[in-house]
Design an enzyme around this catalytic site. Structure first.
Site, mmCIF file in Angstrom:
data_model
loop_
_atom_site.group_PDB
_atom_site.id
_atom_site.type_symbol
_atom_site.label_atom_id
_atom_site.label_comp_id
_atom_site.label_asym_id
_atom_site.label_seq_id
_atom_site.Cartn_x
_atom_site.Cartn_y
_atom_site.Cartn_z
ATOM 1 N N SER A 427 -61.799 32.629 65.901
ATOM 2 C CA SER A 427 -60.517 33.197 66.328
ATOM 3 C C SER A 427 -60.483 33.448 67.821
ATOM 4 C CB SER A 427 -60.259 34.521 65.594
ATOM 5 O OG SER A 427 -61.262 35.469 65.943
ATOM 6 N N HIS A 448 -58.092 27.752 62.495
ATOM 7 C CA HIS A 448 -58.148 29.200 62.425
ATOM 8 C C HIS A 448 -57.251 29.717 61.306
ATOM 9 C CE1 HIS A 448 -57.127 33.361 64.269
ATOM 10 N NE2 HIS A 448 -58.135 33.459 63.429
ATOM 11 N N GLU A 460 -53.919 27.981 62.725
ATOM 12 C CA GLU A 460 -53.853 27.497 64.105
ATOM 13 C C GLU A 460 -54.785 26.295 64.221
ATOM 14 O OE1 GLU A 460 -52.792 31.308 66.877
ATOM 15 O OE2 GLU A 460 -54.830 31.219 66.109
ATOM 16 N N ASN A 498 -53.697 35.776 68.629
ATOM 17 C CA ASN A 498 -54.502 36.832 69.227
ATOM 18 C C ASN A 498 -54.218 37.003 70.714
ATOM 19 O OD1 ASN A 498 -55.652 37.422 66.793
ATOM 20 N ND2 ASN A 498 -57.590 36.396 67.192
#
Length: 593
Positions: A427, A448, A460, A498
């Site tokens: 991540s 991800h 992702e 993130n």
């Protein structure tokens, strides 16, 4: 100031002013709507008539209640009609000049005991109050759009505001069915102060061509449970309005995260201000329209990245919650799955976790017993990566440690057959650094998944500069088969979700450090004002403060932006072993199980 605030004037009858007037009229207040534009006044009346008619149709109010509310709302183009009001709420255009002129004129019109409230979300309440002969009665009353639906109201005090005025307006907000949050005077207050920094970063991410507008918006909706993506939300708010708010925030904070992304200025200057103009980040069917219309940037239906490789079997490396969740996803989709851990015992425990998850799905009626058995039968637990010899896709889901992942990929390079796709679920770590541990970095890509993998729809898909086109196409096709929504992004810290989420969380912590607002008020503001499923401190405690700190450090190291430096309070809590729910204490305390 101990009046009941039964007669209220609303100055400015745009969308927000009309919405506030509706809330007040339905709550039994006499409302004087004032606007220099007869068109705006007529539109406000029409809006109230239409919305109350819908409410009657849905059984929320009676026809008599509708008639009473309509009778309580009258309009005027003369500010002097505010003379009888005990509270005046101004919602005029967001400039000091216009708002200050309104306050100066009101001083000569209203009673000395009347309260004057500004609906600003970007300008200094203190500076506006200073224009009044009675600054002690001036405060901020920030509703959120649409005012009838949104529960949050920020009650903003300046250093000059008298406590009785704050108490009276706070009580009014409760009587309106709203949740008032008390905040100090700084641009953006709580909700917008956190929201607009996040929106600005999303605009900058788009401007840098890091990801498409559709992928950025889908990532934040699916990865964070938000009601709208950031670019669609900027179009709704108004790109010019967002830029004004950010300019005000930057003027105070000098934080680069608040410096408006150049694309916001470019779109504003071109008149592409969002939905109201019919075009912003997206194109709409008409000015003021809500329906997105295809344009030159709209992805072609069914367009993919070319032919991929055949994938019939998948290896999942790891024995934790994420590994077992990913293995469950692939097995449900019909893939033969090898679940490998460091020992056979750990692999068997991970498969047992999948069996329990499938059983819960059967109990809830989401899965048949036959499908459960077929899914479980597709999974082979193994105590060694040697079992990956014939898999077509190997997915790594081990600890978030670069050296551990590099060692694992070096092993996969030796074990997996030529042409197998090697995917990491990292991540925050650089995928290319993991890929270089192999002799075939072109076969390596990021996938991800989000936790819990069986429930979360987002993946992702992270290409490095070395990833082969057919590897990217393969993973996109696999995502479709396992019913996940893939978003493409490049190999940089945080990817999409993130990189946008954790600076927002970090800024929330800074608000607490600065004693600007409490944990509870910030969480309430973001849930009620931003539509977030969890407040930032609730989310931090769920994610884990140690995990959050590690991601913040990676973002800060990669982008070298001082604004991304982890908040000291986060570092202190982690050092003290207060890691969130998993330790029983983080920003809040939890009962230990």
């Amino acid at each position: 100031m101990d009046t009941p605030l039964s007669t209220i004037a609303v100055v400015g009858l745009g969308t927000m002013g009309a919405g506030i007037a509706e809330v007040l009229a339905l709550a039994g207040r006499e409302v004087i709507g004032i606007d220099i534009s007869e068109t705006a006044a007529l539109a406000a009346v029409a809006s109230l008539e239409a919305s109350t008619a819908r409410a009657v149709g849905r059984g929320r109010i009676t026809e008599q209640e509708r008639s009473d509310a309509l009778a309580r709302f009258r309009t005027s183009d003369d500010l002097r009609t505010a003379a009888e009001a005990e509270l005046v709420v101004e919602v005029v255009p967001e400039t000091y000049e216009i708002k200050q002129q309104v306050f100066r004129e009101l001083d000569a019109i209203v009673s000395p005991t009347a309260i004057l409230a500004t609906g600003t979300n970007a300008l200094s309440v203190t500076r506006l109050a200073a224009e009044s002969q009675h600054p002690e009665r001036v405060l901020g009353l920030h509703f959120f759009n649409p005012a009838p639906a949104m529960k949050l109201v920020e009650v903003v005090s300046s250093v000059l505001t008298a406590p009785p005025a704050v108490e009276a307006v706070t009580q009014l907000a409760r009587e309106l069915g709203k949740e008032p949050v008390a905040v100090g005077d700084r641009p953006g207050f709580v909700a917008d102060g956190l929201l607009f920094g996040y929106l600005n970063q999303a605009a900058a991410m788009y401007e840098a061509n890091y990801a498409s507008r559709e992928d950025i918006d889908a990532a934040m909706k699916l990865g964070c449970g938000l009601p709208m993506g950031p670019l669609a939300l900027l179009d709704l708010i108004g790109i010019d309005t967002a830029r004004t708010v950010l300019e005000a925030m930057y003027a105070e904070s000098h934080d680069r995260l608040h410096a408006p992304a150049p694309v916001l200025g470019q779109l504003s200057s071109a008149g592409l201000t969002g939905r109201k103009a019919g075009r912003g980040f997206y194109t709409y069917d008409a000015p003021g329209g809500q329906t997105v219309a295809p344009d030159a940037l709209t992805p072609a239906a069914g367009a993919e990245a070319g032919a991929g490789r055949e994938v019939a079997s998948v290896g999942v490396a790891g024995s934790g919650t994420m590994a077992s969740g990913i293995a469950e996803v692939f097995a449900k989709a019909g893939y033969a799955v090898v679940l490998a851990a460091r020992t056979q015992e750990k692999a068997d425990v991970a498969k047992g976790r999948i069996a329990k998850s499938l059983e819960r799905s059967v109990t809830k009626g989401r899965l048949t017993a036959e499908a459960r058995d077929e899914t479980l039968a597709r999974i082979t637990a193994a105590g060694s990566l040697d079992a990956f010899a014939e898999v077509d896709l190997a997915v790594e889901a081990v600890a978030e440690d670069l050296e551990i992942k590099r060692q694992l990929f070096a092993t996969l390079d030796k074990v997996c057959r030529p042409g197998a796709v090697l995917a990491t679920t990292t991540s925050s770590l650089p995928v290319v650094a993991i890929a270089r541990a192999t002799a075939r970095p072109e076969d390596v890509i990021g996938m991800h998944f989000f936790n819990p993998a069986p429930a979360m729809k987002l993946v992702e898909v992270v290409r490095t500069v070395l990833t082969a086109d057919d590897v990217h196409a393969t993973v996109r096709a696999v995502c479709a088969r396992i019913r996940k929504h893939p978003v493409d992004c490049g190999d940089r810290a945080g990817f999409i979700v993130n990189a946008l989420l954790f600076p927002y969380l970090n800024n929330a912590i800074k608000m607490v450090e600065e004693h600007y607002a409490s944990l509870d008020d910030i969480d309430a503001a973001m849930k009620l004002g931003g539509g977030y499923p969890m407040g930032p401190f609730e989310l931090l405690d769920v994610v884990g403060l140690d995990v959050s700190l590690a991601i913040e450090k990676v973002l800060h190291k990669e982008f070298r932006d001082p604004g991304l430096a982890p908040a000291p309070l986060l570092e202190h809590l982690v050092a003290a072993g207060c890691l969130g729910r998993k330790t029983g204490r983080g920003f809040r305390e939890y009962a230990r199980r």
